[in-house]
Design a protein around this motif. Structure first.
Motif, PDB file in Angstrom:
ATOM      1  N   LEU A   1       0.847  -1.198   0.000  1.00 54.03           N
ATOM      2  CA  LEU A   1       0.000   0.000   0.000  1.00 54.03           C
ATOM      3  C   LEU A   1       0.878   1.242   0.000  1.00 54.03           C
ATOM      4  O   LEU A   1       0.634   2.203  -0.738  1.00 54.03           O
ATOM      5  CB  LEU A   1      -0.929  -0.017   1.219  1.00 54.03           C
ATOM      6  CG  LEU A   1      -1.795   1.230   1.418  1.00 54.03           C
ATOM      7  CD1 LEU A   1      -2.877   1.319   0.346  1.00 54.03           C
ATOM      8  CD2 LEU A   1      -2.445   1.237   2.800  1.00 54.03           C
ATOM      9  N   ILE A   2       1.933   1.210   0.833  1.00 51.58           N
ATOM     10  CA  ILE A   2       2.846   2.354   0.916  1.00 51.58           C
ATOM     11  C   ILE A   2       3.500   2.607  -0.434  1.00 51.58           C
ATOM     12  O   ILE A   2       3.573   3.750  -0.901  1.00 51.58           O
ATOM     13  CB  ILE A   2       3.907   2.100   2.016  1.00 51.58           C
ATOM     14  CG1 ILE A   2       3.246   2.185   3.389  1.00 51.58           C
ATOM     15  CG2 ILE A   2       5.067   3.086   1.904  1.00 51.58           C
ATOM     16  CD1 ILE A   2       4.130   1.758   4.540  1.00 51.58           C
ATOM     17  N   THR A   3       3.945   1.526  -1.075  1.00 51.06           N
ATOM     18  CA  THR A   3       4.584   1.676  -2.392  1.00 51.06           C
ATOM     19  C   THR A   3       3.604   2.289  -3.380  1.00 51.06           C
ATOM     20  O   THR A   3       3.950   3.200  -4.138  1.00 51.06           O
ATOM     21  CB  THR A   3       5.048   0.292  -2.890  1.00 51.06           C
ATOM     22  OG1 THR A   3       5.850  -0.289  -1.866  1.00 51.06           O
ATOM     23  CG2 THR A   3       5.861   0.408  -4.159  1.00 51.06           C
ATOM     24  N   ALA A   4       2.349   1.807  -3.341  1.00 51.52           N
ATOM     25  CA  ALA A   4       1.347   2.337  -4.271  1.00 51.52           C
ATOM     26  C   ALA A   4       1.078   3.813  -3.990  1.00 51.52           C
ATOM     27  O   ALA A   4       1.005   4.625  -4.911  1.00 51.52           O
ATOM     28  CB  ALA A   4       0.057   1.524  -4.158  1.00 51.52           C
ATOM     29  N   LEU A   5       0.950   4.168  -2.702  1.00 48.74           N
ATOM     30  CA  LEU A   5       0.668   5.561  -2.353  1.00 48.74           C
ATOM     31  C   LEU A   5       1.823   6.470  -2.764  1.00 48.74           C
ATOM     32  O   LEU A   5       1.611   7.594  -3.207  1.00 48.74           O
ATOM     33  CB  LEU A   5       0.407   5.702  -0.841  1.00 48.74           C
ATOM     34  CG  LEU A   5      -0.866   5.070  -0.288  1.00 48.74           C
ATOM     35  CD1 LEU A   5      -0.923   5.247   1.222  1.00 48.74           C
ATOM     36  CD2 LEU A   5      -2.112   5.667  -0.926  1.00 48.74           C
ATOM     37  N   SER A   6       3.052   5.944  -2.622  1.00 50.82           N
ATOM     38  CA  SER A   6       4.206   6.805  -2.906  1.00 50.82           C
ATOM     39  C   SER A   6       4.314   7.123  -4.394  1.00 50.82           C
ATOM     40  O   SER A   6       4.960   8.089  -4.774  1.00 50.82           O
ATOM     41  CB  SER A   6       5.489   6.166  -2.396  1.00 50.82           C
ATOM     42  OG  SER A   6       5.759   5.005  -3.134  1.00 50.82           O
ATOM     43  N   ARG A   7       3.647   6.331  -5.242  1.00 47.64           N
ATOM     44  CA  ARG A   7       3.657   6.646  -6.675  1.00 47.64           C
ATOM     45  C   ARG A   7       2.867   7.917  -6.962  1.00 47.64           C
ATOM     46  O   ARG A   7       2.969   8.488  -8.029  1.00 47.64           O
ATOM     47  CB  ARG A   7       3.064   5.482  -7.474  1.00 47.64           C
ATOM     48  CG  ARG A   7       3.956   4.276  -7.427  1.00 47.64           C
ATOM     49  CD  ARG A   7       3.593   3.235  -8.467  1.00 47.64           C
ATOM     50  NE  ARG A   7       4.252   2.006  -8.097  1.00 47.64           N
ATOM     51  CZ  ARG A   7       3.637   0.966  -7.567  1.00 47.64           C
ATOM     52  NH1 ARG A   7       2.338   0.975  -7.382  1.00 47.64           N
ATOM     53  NH2 ARG A   7       4.320  -0.096  -7.227  1.00 47.64           N
ATOM     54  N   ASP A   8       2.064   8.319  -5.992  1.00 47.19           N
ATOM     55  CA  ASP A   8       1.270   9.554  -6.136  1.00 47.19           C
ATOM     56  C   ASP A   8       1.821  10.606  -5.175  1.00 47.19           C
ATOM     57  O   ASP A   8       1.094  11.451  -4.667  1.00 47.19           O
ATOM     58  CB  ASP A   8      -0.209   9.238  -5.830  1.00 47.19           C
ATOM     59  CG  ASP A   8      -1.109  10.456  -5.896  1.00 47.19           C
ATOM     60  OD1 ASP A   8      -0.991  11.218  -6.869  1.00 47.19           O
ATOM     61  OD2 ASP A   8      -1.930  10.645  -4.982  1.00 47.19           O
ATOM     62  N   ALA A   9       3.157  10.559  -4.922  1.00 44.98           N
ATOM     63  CA  ALA A   9       3.744  11.403  -3.878  1.00 44.98           C
ATOM     64  C   ALA A   9       3.518  12.883  -4.121  1.00 44.98           C
ATOM     65  O   ALA A   9       3.136  13.623  -3.223  1.00 44.98           O
ATOM     66  CB  ALA A   9       5.239  11.114  -3.766  1.00 44.98           C
ATOM     67  N   LYS A  10       3.740  13.319  -5.332  1.00 44.13           N
ATOM     68  CA  LYS A  10       3.728  14.762  -5.615  1.00 44.13           C
ATOM     69  C   LYS A  10       2.368  15.357  -5.292  1.00 44.13           C
ATOM     70  O   LYS A  10       1.328  14.833  -5.675  1.00 44.13           O
ATOM     71  CB  LYS A  10       4.061  15.002  -7.074  1.00 44.13           C
ATOM     72  CG  LYS A  10       4.298  16.465  -7.385  1.00 44.13           C
ATOM     73  CD  LYS A  10       4.782  16.617  -8.809  1.00 44.13           C
ATOM     74  CE  LYS A  10       4.810  18.074  -9.235  1.00 44.13           C
ATOM     75  NZ  LYS A  10       5.660  18.915  -8.385  1.00 44.13           N
ATOM     76  N   HIS A  11       2.407  16.446  -4.550  1.00 44.26           N
ATOM     77  CA  HIS A  11       1.161  17.114  -4.210  1.00 44.26           C
ATOM     78  C   HIS A  11       1.011  18.365  -5.049  1.00 44.26           C
ATOM     79  O   HIS A  11       1.874  19.243  -5.028  1.00 44.26           O
ATOM     80  CB  HIS A  11       1.117  17.477  -2.731  1.00 44.26           C
ATOM     81  CG  HIS A  11      -0.183  18.096  -2.342  1.00 44.26           C
ATOM     82  ND1 HIS A  11      -0.343  19.447  -2.209  1.00 44.26           N
ATOM     83  CD2 HIS A  11      -1.402  17.546  -2.126  1.00 44.26           C
ATOM     84  CE1 HIS A  11      -1.614  19.702  -1.916  1.00 44.26           C
ATOM     85  NE2 HIS A  11      -2.264  18.572  -1.847  1.00 44.26           N
ATOM     86  N   THR A  12      -0.067  18.423  -5.821  1.00 46.46           N
ATOM     87  CA  THR A  12      -0.278  19.613  -6.636  1.00 46.46           C
ATOM     88  C   THR A  12      -1.368  20.454  -5.981  1.00 46.46           C
ATOM     89  O   THR A  12      -2.240  19.930  -5.309  1.00 46.46           O
ATOM     90  CB  THR A  12      -0.732  19.232  -8.056  1.00 46.46           C
ATOM     91  OG1 THR A  12      -1.783  18.292  -7.937  1.00 46.46           O
ATOM     92  CG2 THR A  12       0.401  18.609  -8.842  1.00 46.46           C
TER      93      THR A  12
ATOM     94  N   PRO B   1      -2.659  24.155  -3.798  1.00 48.76           N
ATOM     95  CA  PRO B   1      -2.302  24.801  -2.537  1.00 48.76           C
ATOM     96  C   PRO B   1      -2.655  23.941  -1.327  1.00 48.76           C
ATOM     97  O   PRO B   1      -3.406  22.970  -1.433  1.00 48.76           O
ATOM     98  CB  PRO B   1      -3.146  26.079  -2.558  1.00 48.76           C
ATOM     99  CG  PRO B   1      -4.299  25.766  -3.449  1.00 48.76           C
ATOM    100  CD  PRO B   1      -3.826  24.764  -4.436  1.00 48.76           C
ATOM    101  N   SER B   2      -2.112  24.316  -0.164  1.00 49.47           N
ATOM    102  CA  SER B   2      -2.462  23.657   1.090  1.00 49.47           C
ATOM    103  C   SER B   2      -3.899  24.021   1.461  1.00 49.47           C
ATOM    104  O   SER B   2      -4.509  24.885   0.837  1.00 49.47           O
ATOM    105  CB  SER B   2      -1.521  24.126   2.192  1.00 49.47           C
ATOM    106  OG  SER B   2      -1.836  25.465   2.528  1.00 49.47           O
TER     107      SER B   2
END
Lengths: 210, 171
Positions: free
Chosen positions: A6-17, A19-20
């Motif tokens: 799950l962690i590996t899968a989530l990390s493939r979407d790491a970049k956050h586009t 604003p906060s």
């Protein structure tokens, strides 16, 4: 599925586009102010004697009260967006003290017989309809910004969003409204803002839970 | 976390990996205190990891990360226990299990995320499958499914939210 996968899968979407949550809230509040002002000017308009009214202390106190309530409510919404933050409830003291001072002034300067009529005022029904309508768009904007947030209590976060939207709407409605008595403001403005807070709580309970 | 938000997949993966034992310990002790079987801890851990991911824009980059993580775990734990109507009864055996827990965790939740994904709407299911089973990143998923990267992210987040709901047993 293993947690590690799950962690590996989530990390493939790491970049956050984008604003906060606080950035999104700032945008929503700015949009809320702009839309409430534009809608007020387009439908109700400024009261005709606004220049003279600005020298009337009760009018100034009314605007100051709802404007500080709006600022306080936005501060509370910003805190409610974060799961670890404590709500800075103390900010509500500022509008509360202004209201207490204004009511004290009213009771001290008006004849007791005049107070009930000043409380009912001229346009309480307009107030009850206009503030919720002016606040609907700000509420939608704030709730949309909050949808990425992580509030501990979704109902409370929704209610605070409604409080902020209602206070923003009331600030601009106050520029149109000719009822300046603090007794009128305490009764009808509170009721109208409370309607938005209740709507916010009901919607927030459903859409802000995570 | 900052590197992860900026798109450093490796740093983000390392962070989540290093957080997991801490989350597991907290989830286990929370379950044990409530008298729930600690085997359920992994469901909470996975729910928390998904929440960390989908709610990461609610963390303020200038604030410490641990209180934010702790608050998310607490929220998820309370939610999990409330949904199961926990009485607060404490079972001594569950404490023994915590103490005797092996150092190497299998890390398998009682509900399987990939199986749960089967009941998601087809678009979300396709994105979850591409990323979780086929091992694509958002870019590769976008070209494989002929979607924009933004649409992949939206589907992924909706899918993750749905999965999280199923993990905590509200569906």
């Amino acid at each position: 599925m293993k947690t590690d996968d799950l962690i590996t899968a989530l990390s493939r979407d790491a970049k956050h586009t984008g604003p906060s949550v606080h950035g999104r809230l700032a945008l929503a509040v700015a949009l809320g102010f702009a839309s409430a002002f534009a809608l007020m000017m387009a439908t109700l308009g400024m009261r005709p004697d606004v220049t003279a009214a600005s020298r009337n202390m009760l009018f100034d106190l009314k605007i100051l009260l709802v404007a500080t309530l709006a600022i306080a409510a936005v501060a509370l919404v910003r805190a409610a967006a974060r799961p670890e933050a404590a709500l800075p409830k103390v900010v509500l003291l500022v509008p509360a003290l202004i209201l207490m001072f204004a009511i004290g002034h009213e009771v001290a300067t008006q004849l007791p017989a005049a107070l009930p009529r000043r409380l009912v005022g001229d346009k309480w029904a307009v107030c009850l309809v206009a503030i919720p309508l002016l606040g609907a768009l700000p509420l939608a904007a704030i709730l949309t910004a909050m949808s990425a947030a992580a509030p501990r209590n979704a109902t409370l976060a929704g209610a605070l969003s409604g409080l902020a939207a209602g206070a923003i709407a009331a600030t601009f409605y106050g520029l149109h409204c000719t009822d300046d008595s603090p007794l009128f403001v305490a009764t009808w403005y509170s009721l109208a803002i409370g309607m938005l807070a209740a709507a916010g709580a009901g919607i927030g309970r459903r859409v802000l839970a995570w | 976390m900052r590197a992860g938000l900026a798109g450093d997949e490796g740093a983000y993966r390392r962070l989540l990996r290093e957080l997991t034992p801490f989350l597991r310990t907290m989830a286990r002790s929370g379950l044990a205190r409530a008298g729930r079987p600690t085997a359920e801890a992994e469901d909470i851990v996975q729910d928390v990891l998904i929440a960390i991911h989908t709610r990461r824009s609610s963390w303020i980059a200038s604030e410490p990360l641990v209180p934010w993580i702790r608050a998310i775990l607490k929220h998820k734990l309370i939610d999990f226990l409330r949904r199961r109507g926990t009485t607060g009864h404490i079972d001594i055996d569950t404490f023994a299990e915590v103490i005797a827990a092996p150092a190497e965790e299998p890390g398998i939740a009682t509900r399987d995320v990939v199986k749960l994904a089967e009941s998601l709407p087809s678009g979300q299911r396709a994105v979850i499958r591409a990323m979780f089973v086929d091992g694509h990143n958002t870019q590769e998923t976008a070209s494989a499914l002929q979607m924009s990267e933004g649409a992949v992210r939206v589907s992924l987040h909706r899918g993750l939210a749905g999965l999280a709901k199923m993990l905590r047993g509200s569906i």
